[in-house]
Design a protein around this motif. Structure first.
Motif, PDB file in Angstrom:
ATOM      1  N   ALA A  74       0.951  -1.245  -0.023  1.00  0.00           N
ATOM      2  CA  ALA A  74      -0.054   0.117   0.025  1.00  0.00           C
ATOM      3  C   ALA A  74       0.853   1.257   0.052  1.00  0.00           C
ATOM      4  O   ALA A  74       1.942   1.292   0.236  1.00  0.00           O
ATOM      5  CB  ALA A  74      -0.905   0.040   1.074  1.00  0.00           C
ATOM      6  N   ARG A  75       0.270   2.292  -0.330  1.00  0.00           N
ATOM      7  CA  ARG A  75       0.991   3.539  -0.482  1.00  0.00           C
ATOM      8  C   ARG A  75       0.547   4.670   0.673  1.00  0.00           C
ATOM      9  O   ARG A  75      -0.674   4.745   0.734  1.00  0.00           O
ATOM     10  CB  ARG A  75       0.918   4.361  -1.846  1.00  0.00           C
ATOM     11  N   ASP A  76       1.491   5.322   1.365  1.00  0.00           N
ATOM     12  CA  ASP A  76       1.017   6.107   2.465  1.00  0.00           C
ATOM     13  C   ASP A  76       1.906   7.445   2.316  1.00  0.00           C
ATOM     14  O   ASP A  76       3.102   7.062   2.613  1.00  0.00           O
ATOM     15  CB  ASP A  76       1.216   5.360   3.695  1.00  0.00           C
ATOM     16  N   ALA A  77       1.644   8.330   1.941  1.00  0.00           N
ATOM     17  CA  ALA A  77       2.481   9.844   2.028  1.00  0.00           C
ATOM     18  C   ALA A  77       3.514   9.614   1.431  1.00  0.00           C
ATOM     19  O   ALA A  77       4.657   9.951   1.829  1.00  0.00           O
ATOM     20  CB  ALA A  77       2.694   9.979   3.491  1.00  0.00           C
ATOM     21  N   GLY A  78       3.528   9.191  -0.015  1.00  0.00           N
ATOM     22  CA  GLY A  78       4.861   8.965  -0.736  1.00  0.00           C
ATOM     23  C   GLY A  78       5.703   7.781  -0.471  1.00  0.00           C
ATOM     24  O   GLY A  78       6.681   7.582  -1.149  1.00  0.00           O
ATOM     25  N   ARG A  79       5.374   6.982   0.582  1.00  0.00           N
ATOM     26  CA  ARG A  79       6.091   5.657   0.873  1.00  0.00           C
ATOM     27  C   ARG A  79       5.361   4.624   0.407  1.00  0.00           C
ATOM     28  O   ARG A  79       4.231   4.521   0.518  1.00  0.00           O
ATOM     29  CB  ARG A  79       6.590   5.640   2.186  1.00  0.00           C
ATOM     30  N   LEU A  80       6.024   3.393   0.519  1.00  0.00           N
ATOM     31  CA  LEU A  80       5.397   2.129   0.116  1.00  0.00           C
ATOM     32  C   LEU A  80       5.773   1.367   1.562  1.00  0.00           C
ATOM     33  O   LEU A  80       6.455   1.303   2.259  1.00  0.00           O
ATOM     34  CB  LEU A  80       6.114   1.331  -1.012  1.00  0.00           C
ATOM     35  N   LEU A  81       4.457   0.555   1.779  1.00  0.00           N
ATOM     36  CA  LEU A  81       4.376  -0.431   3.092  1.00  0.00           C
ATOM     37  C   LEU A  81       4.106  -1.742   2.388  1.00  0.00           C
ATOM     38  O   LEU A  81       3.348  -1.976   1.206  1.00  0.00           O
ATOM     39  CB  LEU A  81       3.226   0.082   3.995  1.00  0.00           C
ATOM     40  N   TRP A  82       4.709  -2.887   3.043  1.00  0.00           N
ATOM     41  CA  TRP A  82       4.380  -4.254   2.541  1.00  0.00           C
ATOM     42  C   TRP A  82       3.988  -4.979   3.958  1.00  0.00           C
ATOM     43  O   TRP A  82       4.359  -4.817   4.916  1.00  0.00           O
ATOM     44  CB  TRP A  82       5.308  -4.988   1.584  1.00  0.00           C
ATOM     45  N   VAL A  83       3.296  -6.152   3.481  1.00  0.00           N
ATOM     46  CA  VAL A  83       2.860  -7.103   4.518  1.00  0.00           C
ATOM     47  C   VAL A  83       3.807  -8.294   4.606  1.00  0.00           C
ATOM     48  O   VAL A  83       3.996  -8.954   3.499  1.00  0.00           O
ATOM     49  CB  VAL A  83       1.457  -7.482   4.369  1.00  0.00           C
ATOM     50  N   ASN A  84       4.391  -8.311   5.863  1.00  0.00           N
ATOM     51  CA  ASN A  84       5.247  -9.537   5.940  1.00  0.00           C
ATOM     52  C   ASN A  84       4.487 -10.800   6.471  1.00  0.00           C
ATOM     53  O   ASN A  84       4.255 -10.994   7.820  1.00  0.00           O
ATOM     54  CB  ASN A  84       6.303  -8.956   7.247  1.00  0.00           C
ATOM     55  N   SER A  85       3.936 -11.558   5.564  1.00  0.00           N
ATOM     56  CA  SER A  85       2.971 -12.564   5.930  1.00  0.00           C
ATOM     57  C   SER A  85       3.797 -13.888   6.500  1.00  0.00           C
ATOM     58  O   SER A  85       2.990 -14.612   6.929  1.00  0.00           O
ATOM     59  CB  SER A  85       2.498 -13.232   4.526  1.00  0.00           C
TER      60      SER A  85
END
Length: 317
Positions: free
Chosen positions: A286-297
């Motif tokens: 997902a994108r938030d405030a110009g950065r990318l986040l990912w889920v560590n499954s």
């Protein structure tokens, strides 16, 4: 959701260019979020709303977690197993604030109000594995990894239509191996659908789907692969979580960044994030405030170890 070791990369050497996504957390935002400290949660899907609300699903229990993007800990929002939701993968919201959850092997699409009230429960055919989804003004489209189908439910005001098999495996240019990530253009005219393939190098594909004509063509991808798990579209930049050999008999995960042409018929991979190990197994982003986040499954970890987290994607500066 990533099928274990879904596809090898077509090419590992990339041209790194400035793609305009800083990696440092904005002021007041953590770089790590704890989804759960309970055993066996295995988070999968993620979305972040414009108001800064993060939702994360659990593929093993069906629970949905919610938190404020400025706070480091998420909390249970929809309990595991409620409404028959024993598994959950892709998750997105629409302009009404409704939450759409793909129920993986339950074969069910769940729709909730912002307060957690069940608004709709739409079931596909038996054997479906509803993986990822995208919401437009007119409909929600859901990828089915088991049958190679893209399902559609019409949206008309507050009404959610039945799930119908909108594109089947026979409608695609090639037999799909494992349909996964899906995104749509801002005008709702086109979708991009990722096929992670069969696990054989070169079997992964990216499809361009005309949502008005109901047709699919193969996107010409150069410089790498975009047959990804999670996809994210931002202007002409397409981000995808991919896996590839680590050169030592194992596998790594990373985010590939591709530049799309104006008509979305061709894509050129121009950058790759720093890799994550097999045990981390990041899925969607997902994108938030110009950065990318990912889920560590931790889907491929022999022994998944809490806490289960969401972190910033490293190395895209």
């Amino acid at each position: 959701m990533t099928t274990p070791l879904a596809a090898a990369a077509a090419a590992l050497s990339l041209l790194v260019v400035a793609v305009g996504h800083p990696v440092d957390a904005p002021a007041g935002r953590p770089d790590t979020y704890v989804v759960s400290r309970e055993a066996g949660v295995r988070p999968e899907g993620i979305t972040v709303t414009a108001e800064g609300v993060m939702y994360v699903t659990s593929v093993t229990s069906g629970a949905v977690y919610r938190g404020d993007i400025r706070e480091p800990v998420l909390r249970p929002f929809l309990p595991a197993g409620s409404h028959g939701r024993t598994s959950a993968a892709g998750v997105h919201t629409d302009r009404r604030g409704r939450l759409f959850v793909a129920g993986w092997d339950t074969g069910t699409l769940f729709v909730y109000s912002p307060s957690g009230l069940l608004l709709a429960r739409r079931v596909a055919l038996a054997g479906a594995a509803l993986n990822d989804l995208v919401v437009t003004n007119e409909a929600v489209y859901v990828t089915d990894s088991a049958t190679g189908t893209v399902w559609r439910a019409a949206l008309d005001g507050a009404a959610v239509g039945d799930l119908t098999p909108w594109l089947t495996a026979h409608d695609l240019p090639a037999a799909p191996g494992f349909l996964n990530g899906i995104v749509a253009t801002a005008d709702g005219r086109l979708a991009l659908v990722a096929d992670q393939g069969t696990g054989d190098p070169g079997s992964e594909r990216l499809y361009r789907v005309d949502l008005r004509r109901r047709t699919a063509t193969v996107v010409e991808v150069r410089g790498g692969q975009m047959g990804a798990d999670g996809l994210l579209l931002h202007g002409d930049r397409l981000y995808g979580v991919v896996n590839f050999p680590d050169g030592r008999g194992g596998w790594h995960f990373a985010v590939n960044v591709a530049i799309l042409d104006a008509d979305r018929r061709a894509a050129r991979v121009v950058a790759r994030s720093q890799p994550a190990p097999l045990e981390q197994s990041p899925t969607t982003l997902a994108r938030d405030a110009g950065r990318l986040l990912w889920v560590n499954s931790q889907l491929n970890a022999a022994v998944p170890t809490p806490p289960f987290t969401v972190t910033e994607v490293p190395g895209l500066d």
